[in-house]
Design an enzyme around this catalytic site. Structure first.
Site, PDB file in Angstrom:
ATOM      1  N   ASP A 268      -4.210   7.283  12.408  1.00 21.96           N
ATOM      2  CA  ASP A 268      -3.564   6.347  11.626  1.00 21.96           C
ATOM      3  C   ASP A 268      -2.246   5.603  12.560  1.00 21.96           C
ATOM      4  OD1 ASP A 268      -2.849   4.582   9.600  1.00 21.96           O
ATOM      5  OD2 ASP A 268      -2.803   6.416   7.999  1.00 21.96           O
TER       6      ASP A 268
HETATM    7  C1  BGC Z   1      -2.175   3.440   6.510  1.00 24.06           C
HETATM    8  C2  BGC Z   1      -3.799   3.249   6.813  1.00 24.06           C
HETATM    9  C3  BGC Z   1      -4.174   1.945   7.135  1.00 24.06           C
HETATM   10  C4  BGC Z   1      -3.420   1.470   8.381  1.00 24.06           C
HETATM   11  C5  BGC Z   1      -3.642   0.107   8.990  1.00 24.06           C
HETATM   12  C6  BGC Z   1      -1.568   2.770   7.705  1.00 24.06           C
HETATM   13  O1  BGC Z   1      -0.020   2.839   7.571  1.00 24.06           O
HETATM   14  O2  BGC Z   1      -2.029   4.751   6.416  1.00 24.06           O
HETATM   15  O3  BGC Z   1      -4.299   3.595   5.647  1.00 24.06           O
HETATM   16  O4  BGC Z   1      -5.313   1.912   7.292  1.00 24.06           O
HETATM   17  O5  BGC Z   1      -1.825   1.617   8.154  1.00 24.06           O
HETATM   18  O6  BGC Z   1      -3.102  -0.625   8.351  1.00 24.06           O
END
Ligand code: BGC
Length: 740
Positions: A268
């Site tokens: 993530d």
């Molecule tokens: C979130 C993810 C997301 C990623 C990209 C993160 O902060 O937890 O679910 O896909 O950002 O935007």
């Protein structure tokens, strides 16, 4: 809808051979470049990324949805980098793209995998038109905590429902053939356990015993992998002391060894470097080493892989063979996508944004996602013929942005039709529509306009109140500790109620709310989640009975926040409560001894039941279940049991019902839930019509992980229910007997 299809996979020679050939030509730096995902830099993306793409330092970009910029980035990758490897272009396409579908939790309330698949497919083709070829969805974290803001993005509390709908989303995004125009790579997230964040506080610690992890949280992920999801994203959280991004048990043992996953895992956002903040590692280099060694193939943002892995390999801290595996996993997905053959996007090959089909899907999805929670004295549907005036009250009645919900980076607010607009369109001059927002936002504490709202309600035949929470109150990092209607909405309801006319509440929110303080003040409640672009027309159709509500809750609604976690598939405990063994705090006899009440599992002030149960949802029709049958009272391992019941629409209108099959395994090597969803069917019935609803239940579907973490189906006694919710239904019994 004819989508220009280019069957790219058919043109490909053996992918594994191509991966090997390409890996053989790559320098260590180029390999590690493939493991690096970077933020695009918005409109400055080309200048921002040109040199790193030319140098082969970028495997993927995220957050770029301008097709001309994407095409230029791809051109640089293909023509100006040494090996010409195209980019993966990732974006959070979570519940629609330009056309916004209901939030995933709302889509889950449809209990309709076909509809969920179609919504994802529309989102995929709109995203693909912008050059996006990878979405970070579906989010299939199981959560039993409505305080957690990300419950909005989830498919609810149940592993079976989330598995069925998660698989539908994977299929919708990836299409029948990932190589076809309009298909994009899916990403099942967040692996794993993220939804169990302590007290629903986003990013907080999760502690999940392995047995529960396997029986509940991992199941939707295994289903998504089996359905062909090509990527997984790690969870931000610390799982039992090892943050998911460096959790080799999850990423190697479960995902690769047990499930045979051959796609790739992305971290993530910056979660590799966060390993040091968690306190697992000392610095970014150690974080890169921990994550890459555990099997996290690509780093999203952060740059720790790019900066530290080359030296870590050269100094022998990590074997280059491990790096090769990660790069092979990433290249495999790029080959499957056909991006080497077709790196560019021609938007004219795909239908326009927000076209008739997309808006039709958004409307259908909103229609099926709305749940009728209560409907005293058939307060709904309203009749345009019998009404002369309607008071439309509340901050969510005409909020085109707020009805879209969380994760709408690309959502086009211009496509939104609000309930107020839809009611005005529907009722034209025939019924006088009077509108008072009464509050600037749902959080407002200003009650100046409440008198006006009450007066207009008093002067009208009915008051329809649009309440809830704006989209900013749910989603990532937007958790709440109090999940009542925010601001002074409950007071507004009391004031409108006092005007003496029927009151209908339509609630738009990103999570279950505790509605105990208004439930008795209103005649009917339609819970609409954040219903997306076409929420308005769908709600108007439901209010006026053009369609009957058919959504069912994918998550339990607590009476009060202190009951959390409260979910339908709980364990029985050694002291299960019953109406006879509980007492309310207000009824305790002053002379009672400590042990005179309360020797079962309940709260003195909340009892043990929810306000609305998982699977609950009313209709304007009446559905009756009869003649529950099984085709055998005993089955053997490997057999399939048929469980059926007759379902009749005894009401006056055609409507859809979601028939649900639940099972209880009475005795287990580990204790088993009091009920588990094992099947569901959405059926349309005319008045007077009877249908036989039949479910096939193979003994493998009764398997669970025992205390040795073995997947077993144990002989013994089972109960089975078919009904319209988790708390109703007819019950029967059957046994599994040993084969010998
Ligand atoms: C979130 C993810 C997301 C990623 C990209 C993160 O902060 O937890 O679910 O896909 O950002 O935007």
């Amino acid at each position: 809808m004819a989508i220009a299809t280019i069957n790219k996979q058919a043109e490909q020679p053996d992918i594994e051979q191509r991966i090997e050939d390409l890996l053989g030509q790559m320098t260590l730096a180029e390999k590690i470049g493939q493991m690096n995902q970077v933020e695009s830099g918005g409109e400055h993306a080309i200048d921002h990324l040109r040199h790193s793409i030319q140098a082969g330092h970028v495997g993927s970009v995220l957050n770029q949805a301008d097709v001309d910029i994407v095409n230029e980035l791809q051109r640089i990758a293909v023509h100006e980098s040494r090996l010409g490897i195209p980019l993966l272009v990732g974006r959070d396409v979570i519940h629609g793209f330009k056309t916004v579908m209901p939030i995933p939790l709302g889509q889950a309330a449809s209990w309709n995998p076909d509809l969920v698949r179609e919504c994802a497919s529309v989102a995929a083709r709109e995203a693909a038109k912008s050059g996006v070829n990878w979405t970070f969805a579906p989010m299939i974290d199981i959560t039993r905590d409505p305080r957690w803001g990300r419950i909005a993005e989830s498919l609810g509390e149940d592993a079976y429902l989330a598995s069925e709908l998660g698989v539908a989303m994977v299929r919708g995004f990836q299409g029948d053939d990932l190589g076809c125009a309009g298909s994009i790579v899916a990403c099942a997230k967040h692996f794993a356990g993220y939804g169990a964040a302590e007290s629903g506080r986003d990013y907080a610690t999760t502690n999940i015993p392995e047995n529960e992890l396997r029986n509940v949280h991992l199941r939707p992920f295994e289903a998504a992998v089996d359905a062909g999801a090509n990527t997984l994203m790690t969870s931000f959280s610390d799982l039992d002391g090892v943050p998911a991004t460096a959790n080799d048990f999850l990423l190697r043992q479960v995902l690769r060894e047990e499930w045979g996953f051959d796609g790739f895992v992305v971290s993530d956002w910056d979660s590799v470097r966060q390993l040091a903040i968690h306190g697992l590692t000392e610095d970014d280099a150690a974080s890169a080493l921990a994550a890459a060694s555990a099997g996290c193939d690509m780093e999203m943002a952060g740059g720790a892989y790019l900066h530290h892995l080359p030296r870590l390999v050269e100094e022998g801290h990590i074997d280059e063979a491990l790096i090769d595996k990660s790069v092979a996993n990433i290249l495999r997905v790029k080959f499957r996508l056909g991006s080497f053959e077709h790196p560019y996007t021609d938007p004219s090959h795909l239908p326009g944004f927000g076209d008739e089909q997309a808006l039709g899907m958004a409307r259908q999805a909103a229609l099926q996602s709305v749940v009728l929670l209560k409907n005293d004295h058939a307060a709904l549907p309203l009749s345009a013929e019998r009404l002369t005036s309607i008071a439309v009250i509340g901050p969510m009645a005409d909020a085109p942005y707020e009805q879209l919900g969380t994760w709408i980076f690309d959502g086009d607010m211009q496509l939104s039709v609000t309930p107020l607009q839809a009611l005005q369109d529907m009722l034209g001059g025939k019924v006088d529509v009077r509108y008072v927002p009464a509050m600037d936002t749902t959080r407002s504490r200003q009650s100046d306009a409440f008198d006006e709202a009450a007066a207009i309600a008093g002067d009208s035949d009915v008051a329809v109140m649009f309440l809830g929470e704006e989209s900013i109150l749910s989603g990532e990092a937007h958790s709440r500790a109090d999940i009542n209607l925010p601001g002074d909405q409950a007071e507004l309801v009391r004031r409108v109620r006092a005007a003496g006319k029927p009151v209908i509440a339509v609630i738009m929110a990103g999570r279950p709310l505790t509605l105990s303080n208004i439930v008795d003040q209103v005649d009917a409640i339609l819970f609409a989640w954040h219903p997306g672009s076409m929420g308005g027309p769908a709600i108007a159709d439901l209010l006026f009975g053009i369609e009957s509500p058919s959504g069912k809750l994918p998550v339990t609604f607590p009476r009060m926040v202190g009951q959390i976690p409260i979910y339908y598939n709980q364990k029985n405990t050694g002291k299960p409560p019953s109406p006879e063994t509980i007492i309310h705090i207000d009824d305790i006899d002053p002379k009672a001894s400590q042990t005179s009440h309360g020797l079962t599992a309940f709260h003195l002030d909340a009892g043990y039941t929810p306000l609305f149960a998982f699977g609950h949802g009313l209709s304007y029709a009446r559905f009756e279940y009869q003649n529950l049958r099984t085709n055998a009272s005993e089955i053997r391992p490997g057999d399939t049991l048929q469980v059926s019941a007759e379902l009749t629409n005894t009401g006056e209108v055609p409507a859809e019902e979601v028939a649900q099959l639940y099972v209880r395994d009475l005795v287990g090597n580990v204790t088993r839930p009091v009920k588990e969803l094992k099947g569901f069917k959405r059926l349309r019935l005319d008045p007077g019509q009877t249908i036989v609803v039949e479910f096939s239940l193979h003994t493998d579907e009764l398997a669970f992980y025992d205390r040795n973490m073995q997947l077993v189906t144990e002989p013994g006694e089972f109960h089975a229910w078919i009904g319209g919710s988790s708390e109703t239904g007819l019950r029967t019994e059957f046994r599994i007997v040993d084969s010998d």
